[in-house]
Write an enzyme that holds these catalytic residues in place. Sequence first.
Site, PDB file in Angstrom:
ATOM      1  N   SER A   1       0.830  -1.208   0.000  1.00 44.78           N
ATOM      2  CA  SER A   1       0.000   0.000   0.000  1.00 44.78           C
ATOM      3  C   SER A   1       0.872   1.270   0.000  1.00 44.78           C
ATOM      4  CB  SER A   1      -0.971  -0.036   1.184  1.00 44.78           C
ATOM      5  OG  SER A   1      -1.959   0.949   1.062  1.00 44.78           O
TER       6      SER A   1
ATOM      7  N   ASP B   1      -9.815  -4.269  -5.260  1.00 41.65           N
ATOM      8  CA  ASP B   1      -9.110  -3.080  -4.794  1.00 41.65           C
ATOM      9  C   ASP B   1      -9.450  -1.904  -5.704  1.00 41.65           C
ATOM     10  OD1 ASP B   1      -7.340  -1.182  -3.825  1.00 41.65           O
ATOM     11  OD2 ASP B   1      -5.541  -2.394  -4.129  1.00 41.65           O
TER      12      ASP B   1
END
Length: 330
Positions: A172, A271
Amino acid sequence: MGRISSSKEVEKELSPFLRVYKDGTIERLSGTPYVPPCLEDPKTGGASKDITIREDPLILARIHLPKLEPVNGQPEKLPILVYYHGGGFCIESAFSLVEHQYLTTLVAEAKILAVSVEYRLAPECPVPTIYDDCWEALQWVASHSVDGGAAAKEPWLADHGDFHRLFIGGDSAGANIAHNVLMRAGRDTILGGIKISGACLTHPYFWGSEPIGSEPKTDRDKGLGHVLWTFLYPTAKDGIDSPMMNPMATGAPSLAGLGCGRLLVSVAEKDRLRDRELKYCEAVKESGFKGEVEVVDVEGEEHAFHIVSFEKESAQVLIKRLAAFINKSC
Protein backbone atom coordinates in the site's frame (compact mmCIF):
# COMPACT_ATOMS: atom_id res chain seq x y z
CA MET A 1 -4.74 2.55 21.93
CA GLY A 2 -5.14 5.41 24.43
CA ARG A 3 -8.03 7.82 24.12
CA ILE A 4 -7.61 11.57 24.43
CA SER A 5 -9.86 13.68 26.65
CA SER A 6 -13.11 14.66 24.93
CA SER A 7 -12.69 18.20 26.25
CA LYS A 8 -9.88 18.91 23.79
CA GLU A 9 -10.93 20.86 20.70
CA VAL A 10 -10.55 19.10 17.34
CA GLU A 11 -8.94 21.06 14.50
CA LYS A 12 -9.40 18.47 11.75
CA GLU A 13 -10.07 14.78 11.35
CA LEU A 14 -9.17 12.19 8.76
CA SER A 15 -11.47 9.24 9.38
CA PRO A 16 -10.68 6.37 9.90
CA PHE A 17 -7.02 7.26 10.39
CA LEU A 18 -6.42 10.13 12.80
CA ARG A 19 -7.65 13.25 14.55
CA VAL A 20 -5.64 16.46 14.99
CA TYR A 21 -6.41 18.73 17.97
CA LYS A 22 -5.88 22.48 18.11
CA ASP A 23 -3.08 22.09 20.67
CA GLY A 24 -1.16 19.96 18.15
CA THR A 25 -1.97 16.62 19.76
CA ILE A 26 -2.56 13.80 17.28
CA GLU A 27 -4.79 10.82 18.05
CA ARG A 28 -4.58 7.75 15.82
CA LEU A 29 -7.98 6.13 15.38
CA SER A 30 -6.94 2.83 13.83
CA GLY A 31 -4.03 0.44 13.59
CA THR A 32 -3.20 -2.95 15.04
CA PRO A 33 -1.43 -3.58 18.36
CA TYR A 34 2.33 -3.48 18.68
CA VAL A 35 3.97 -6.85 19.33
CA PRO A 36 7.49 -7.54 20.66
CA PRO A 37 10.20 -9.25 18.59
CA CYS A 38 10.83 -12.93 19.24
CA LEU A 39 14.14 -14.81 19.22
CA GLU A 40 12.38 -18.08 18.33
CA ASP A 41 9.02 -17.89 16.61
CA PRO A 42 6.92 -20.88 17.71
CA LYS A 43 5.52 -21.46 14.21
CA THR A 44 8.54 -20.89 11.97
CA GLY A 45 11.58 -21.15 14.23
CA GLY A 46 12.74 -17.79 12.90
CA ALA A 47 13.97 -14.86 14.95
CA SER A 48 13.37 -11.12 15.08
CA LYS A 49 14.84 -8.18 16.96
CA ASP A 50 14.58 -4.39 16.96
CA ILE A 51 17.51 -2.14 16.13
CA THR A 52 18.29 1.57 15.77
CA ILE A 53 19.33 2.89 12.37
CA ARG A 54 19.59 6.54 13.43
CA GLU A 55 19.32 8.17 16.83
CA ASP A 56 18.23 11.72 15.97
CA PRO A 57 15.71 11.97 14.45
CA LEU A 58 14.93 8.37 15.34
CA ILE A 59 14.66 5.64 12.69
CA LEU A 60 14.21 2.10 13.95
CA ALA A 61 13.75 -1.27 12.24
CA ARG A 62 12.76 -4.82 13.01
CA ILE A 63 15.08 -7.45 11.52
CA HIS A 64 13.69 -10.90 10.72
CA LEU A 65 15.78 -14.04 10.21
CA PRO A 66 14.51 -17.47 9.17
CA LYS A 67 15.63 -20.63 10.95
CA LEU A 68 19.28 -20.91 9.94
CA GLU A 69 21.25 -23.89 8.69
CA PRO A 70 25.02 -23.21 8.66
CA VAL A 71 26.75 -24.41 5.50
CA ASN A 72 30.09 -26.18 6.14
CA GLY A 73 30.34 -24.35 9.44
CA GLN A 74 30.01 -20.95 7.72
CA PRO A 75 27.16 -18.46 8.31
CA GLU A 76 24.34 -18.97 5.85
CA LYS A 77 24.05 -16.08 3.37
CA LEU A 78 20.54 -14.93 2.52
CA PRO A 79 18.82 -12.50 0.14
CA ILE A 80 18.00 -9.20 1.86
CA LEU A 81 14.58 -7.56 1.71
CA VAL A 82 14.30 -3.93 2.86
CA TYR A 83 10.60 -3.54 3.60
CA TYR A 84 8.31 -0.52 4.07
CA HIS A 85 5.02 -1.12 5.89
CA GLY A 86 1.65 0.26 4.78
CA GLY A 87 -0.83 2.41 6.65
CA GLY A 88 -1.44 5.50 4.52
CA PHE A 89 1.83 7.12 5.67
CA CYS A 90 0.18 7.83 9.03
CA ILE A 91 -0.68 4.62 10.91
CA GLU A 92 0.70 1.10 11.51
CA SER A 93 4.29 0.15 12.19
CA ALA A 94 7.08 -2.31 11.51
CA PHE A 95 6.25 -3.47 15.04
CA SER A 96 2.49 -3.90 14.54
CA LEU A 97 0.79 -7.27 14.74
CA VAL A 98 -0.26 -7.60 11.09
CA GLU A 99 3.06 -6.49 9.61
CA HIS A 100 5.07 -8.66 12.02
CA GLN A 101 2.98 -11.74 11.27
CA TYR A 102 3.15 -11.17 7.52
CA LEU A 103 6.91 -10.71 7.43
CA THR A 104 7.53 -13.64 9.76
CA THR A 105 5.62 -15.81 7.29
CA LEU A 106 7.32 -14.37 4.17
CA VAL A 107 10.80 -14.65 5.69
CA ALA A 108 10.23 -18.33 6.54
CA GLU A 109 8.76 -19.11 3.10
CA ALA A 110 11.41 -17.26 1.07
CA LYS A 111 14.31 -17.95 3.44
CA ILE A 112 15.45 -14.34 3.42
CA LEU A 113 16.66 -11.71 5.86
CA ALA A 114 14.17 -8.83 6.10
CA VAL A 115 14.71 -5.33 7.48
CA SER A 116 11.29 -3.81 8.20
CA VAL A 117 11.78 -0.05 8.50
CA GLU A 118 10.08 1.91 11.28
CA TYR A 119 10.01 5.24 9.43
CA ARG A 120 8.49 8.31 11.07
CA LEU A 121 4.80 8.90 10.36
CA ALA A 122 2.84 11.83 8.94
CA PRO A 123 1.56 14.34 9.84
CA GLU A 124 4.23 14.80 12.53
CA CYS A 125 6.84 13.98 9.87
CA PRO A 126 6.30 15.60 6.43
CA VAL A 127 5.65 13.08 3.67
CA PRO A 128 8.83 13.89 1.66
CA THR A 129 10.88 13.32 4.82
CA ILE A 130 9.34 9.85 5.14
CA TYR A 131 10.85 9.04 1.74
CA ASP A 132 14.20 10.37 3.01
CA ASP A 133 13.98 8.17 6.12
CA CYS A 134 13.38 5.12 3.95
CA TRP A 135 16.23 5.98 1.59
CA GLU A 136 18.55 6.44 4.57
CA ALA A 137 17.49 3.04 5.92
CA LEU A 138 18.37 1.45 2.57
CA GLN A 139 21.77 3.17 2.61
CA TRP A 140 22.36 1.96 6.17
CA VAL A 141 21.66 -1.62 5.11
CA ALA A 142 23.99 -1.25 2.10
CA SER A 143 26.72 0.21 4.31
CA HIS A 144 27.21 -3.24 5.84
CA SER A 145 28.74 -4.32 2.54
CA VAL A 146 31.54 -1.76 2.89
CA ASP A 147 34.56 -2.05 5.17
CA GLY A 148 34.21 0.67 7.77
CA GLY A 149 30.64 1.33 6.63
CA ALA A 150 28.12 1.27 9.47
CA ALA A 151 29.69 2.67 12.63
CA ALA A 152 28.29 -0.23 14.65
CA LYS A 153 27.51 -3.04 12.24
CA GLU A 154 24.43 -5.13 12.86
CA PRO A 155 25.77 -8.72 13.12
CA TRP A 156 22.71 -10.36 11.56
CA LEU A 157 23.19 -8.25 8.43
CA ALA A 158 26.96 -8.49 8.38
CA ASP A 159 27.00 -12.27 8.93
CA HIS A 160 23.98 -13.38 6.89
CA GLY A 161 23.21 -10.70 4.30
CA ASP A 162 23.97 -11.40 0.64
CA PHE A 163 24.37 -7.93 -0.85
CA HIS A 164 24.34 -9.33 -4.38
CA ARG A 165 20.69 -10.22 -3.75
CA LEU A 166 19.17 -7.03 -2.35
CA PHE A 167 15.43 -6.44 -2.74
CA ILE A 168 13.01 -3.77 -1.57
CA GLY A 169 9.27 -4.04 -1.09
CA GLY A 170 6.20 -2.67 0.59
CA ASP A 171 2.44 -2.82 0.83
CA SER A 172 0.00 0.00 0.00
CA ALA A 173 1.64 3.29 1.09
CA GLY A 174 4.76 1.23 1.74
CA ALA A 175 4.71 0.16 -1.91
CA ASN A 176 4.39 3.82 -2.89
CA ILE A 177 7.47 4.49 -0.76
CA ALA A 178 9.29 1.59 -2.40
CA HIS A 179 8.51 3.05 -5.86
CA ASN A 180 9.89 6.44 -4.85
CA VAL A 181 13.01 4.80 -3.37
CA LEU A 182 13.47 2.92 -6.65
CA MET A 183 13.27 6.18 -8.61
CA ARG A 184 15.93 7.68 -6.36
CA ALA A 185 18.07 4.55 -6.73
CA GLY A 186 17.97 5.12 -10.48
CA ARG A 187 19.49 8.60 -9.96
CA ASP A 188 21.71 8.28 -6.89
CA THR A 189 24.40 5.79 -5.91
CA ILE A 190 23.74 3.24 -3.19
CA LEU A 191 26.67 2.75 -0.82
CA GLY A 192 29.13 0.11 -1.93
CA GLY A 193 27.83 0.36 -5.48
CA ILE A 194 25.06 -2.05 -4.48
CA LYS A 195 22.36 -2.66 -7.09
CA ILE A 196 18.78 -3.51 -6.21
CA SER A 197 18.07 -6.93 -7.70
CA GLY A 198 14.31 -6.58 -7.59
CA ALA A 199 11.30 -4.98 -5.97
CA CYS A 200 7.91 -6.28 -4.82
CA LEU A 201 5.13 -3.68 -4.78
CA THR A 202 1.91 -5.10 -3.32
CA HIS A 203 -1.20 -2.98 -3.91
CA PRO A 204 0.75 0.28 -4.32
CA TYR A 205 -1.08 3.43 -3.27
CA PHE A 206 -1.06 5.63 -6.37
CA TRP A 207 -3.75 8.12 -7.41
CA GLY A 208 -4.30 11.04 -9.78
CA SER A 209 -6.75 13.69 -10.95
CA GLU A 210 -7.72 11.87 -14.17
CA PRO A 211 -9.72 8.62 -13.81
CA ILE A 212 -8.30 5.34 -15.05
CA GLY A 213 -10.49 2.34 -15.90
CA SER A 214 -13.31 1.86 -13.41
CA GLU A 215 -12.25 4.70 -11.12
CA PRO A 216 -15.02 7.23 -10.33
CA LYS A 217 -15.18 10.07 -12.83
CA THR A 218 -16.88 12.62 -10.57
CA ASP A 219 -16.17 13.95 -7.07
CA ARG A 220 -12.63 12.61 -7.28
CA ASP A 221 -11.46 15.08 -4.68
CA LYS A 222 -13.83 13.41 -2.17
CA GLY A 223 -12.40 9.89 -2.52
CA LEU A 224 -10.12 8.49 0.17
CA GLY A 225 -7.12 8.25 -2.17
CA HIS A 226 -7.30 12.00 -2.83
CA VAL A 227 -8.35 13.13 0.64
CA LEU A 228 -5.59 11.21 2.43
CA TRP A 229 -2.78 12.62 0.26
CA THR A 230 -3.99 16.23 0.40
CA PHE A 231 -4.61 16.00 4.15
CA LEU A 232 -1.08 14.76 4.83
CA TYR A 233 0.75 16.77 2.14
CA PRO A 234 -1.33 19.88 1.37
CA THR A 235 1.67 21.78 -0.05
CA ALA A 236 2.64 19.13 -2.62
CA LYS A 237 3.53 20.70 -5.94
CA ASP A 238 0.91 19.50 -8.46
CA GLY A 239 -1.21 18.17 -5.59
CA ILE A 240 -2.58 14.69 -6.25
CA ASP A 241 -0.62 14.66 -9.53
CA SER A 242 2.72 14.98 -7.77
CA PRO A 243 4.99 12.29 -9.27
CA MET A 244 5.33 10.94 -5.73
CA MET A 245 1.65 9.95 -5.85
CA ASN A 246 1.00 9.81 -9.60
CA PRO A 247 4.06 8.31 -11.35
CA MET A 248 2.24 8.58 -14.69
CA ALA A 249 1.41 12.29 -14.43
CA THR A 250 2.37 14.58 -17.29
CA GLY A 251 5.95 15.69 -16.70
CA ALA A 252 6.74 12.93 -14.20
CA PRO A 253 10.21 11.39 -14.50
CA SER A 254 10.44 8.46 -16.89
CA LEU A 255 9.71 5.10 -15.29
CA ALA A 256 12.67 3.77 -17.26
CA GLY A 257 14.65 5.23 -14.37
CA LEU A 258 13.46 2.66 -11.84
CA GLY A 259 16.62 1.47 -10.13
CA CYS A 260 16.11 -2.29 -10.03
CA GLY A 261 16.60 -5.31 -12.23
CA ARG A 262 13.15 -6.86 -11.81
CA LEU A 263 9.76 -5.58 -10.67
CA LEU A 264 6.75 -7.49 -9.33
CA VAL A 265 3.45 -5.67 -8.81
CA SER A 266 0.61 -7.47 -7.05
CA VAL A 267 -2.98 -6.26 -7.49
CA ALA A 268 -6.33 -7.44 -6.12
CA GLU A 269 -9.62 -7.71 -8.04
CA LYS A 270 -11.71 -5.75 -5.52
CA ASP A 271 -9.11 -3.08 -4.79
CA ARG A 272 -10.24 0.39 -5.94
CA LEU A 273 -6.59 1.05 -6.88
CA ARG A 274 -6.35 -2.00 -9.19
CA ASP A 275 -6.83 -0.36 -12.60
CA ARG A 276 -4.27 2.34 -11.81
CA GLU A 277 -1.77 -0.26 -10.59
CA LEU A 278 -2.19 -2.25 -13.82
CA LYS A 279 -1.74 0.96 -15.84
CA TYR A 280 1.45 1.60 -13.88
CA CYS A 281 2.75 -1.81 -14.94
CA GLU A 282 1.96 -1.03 -18.58
CA ALA A 283 3.65 2.34 -18.28
CA VAL A 284 6.80 0.76 -16.85
CA LYS A 285 6.93 -1.74 -19.72
CA GLU A 286 6.41 1.01 -22.30
CA SER A 287 8.94 3.38 -20.72
CA GLY A 288 12.04 1.57 -21.89
CA PHE A 289 12.68 0.01 -18.48
CA LYS A 290 15.29 -2.66 -19.16
CA GLY A 291 14.25 -5.07 -16.42
CA GLU A 292 11.51 -7.68 -16.15
CA VAL A 293 8.00 -6.74 -15.04
CA GLU A 294 5.75 -9.36 -13.44
CA VAL A 295 2.10 -8.84 -12.47
CA VAL A 296 0.19 -10.96 -9.95
CA ASP A 297 -3.58 -10.39 -10.11
CA VAL A 298 -5.52 -12.05 -7.28
CA GLU A 299 -9.23 -12.72 -7.84
CA GLY A 300 -11.91 -11.96 -5.28
CA GLU A 301 -9.70 -10.07 -2.82
CA GLU A 302 -9.53 -6.58 -1.33
CA HIS A 303 -6.73 -4.10 -0.80
CA ALA A 304 -3.97 -5.44 1.52
CA PHE A 305 -5.81 -8.72 2.12
CA HIS A 306 -2.47 -10.53 2.44
CA ILE A 307 -1.54 -8.31 5.39
CA VAL A 308 -4.81 -8.22 7.34
CA SER A 309 -5.64 -11.90 6.71
CA PHE A 310 -2.23 -13.41 6.09
CA GLU A 311 -3.30 -16.94 7.12
CA LYS A 312 -6.04 -17.35 4.47
CA GLU A 313 -5.25 -19.53 1.47
CA SER A 314 -5.13 -16.69 -1.09
CA ALA A 315 -2.64 -14.79 1.08
CA GLN A 316 -0.45 -17.86 1.44
CA VAL A 317 -0.49 -18.33 -2.34
CA LEU A 318 0.58 -14.71 -2.83
CA ILE A 319 3.35 -15.08 -0.24
CA LYS A 320 4.65 -18.10 -2.15
CA ARG A 321 4.64 -16.05 -5.38
CA LEU A 322 6.60 -13.25 -3.71
CA ALA A 323 9.06 -15.79 -2.32
CA ALA A 324 9.52 -17.37 -5.75
CA PHE A 325 10.16 -13.94 -7.28
CA ILE A 326 12.86 -13.13 -4.72
CA ASN A 327 14.53 -16.51 -5.14
CA LYS A 328 14.42 -16.49 -8.93
CA SER A 329 17.89 -16.43 -10.47
CA CYS A 330 18.89 -12.94 -11.57
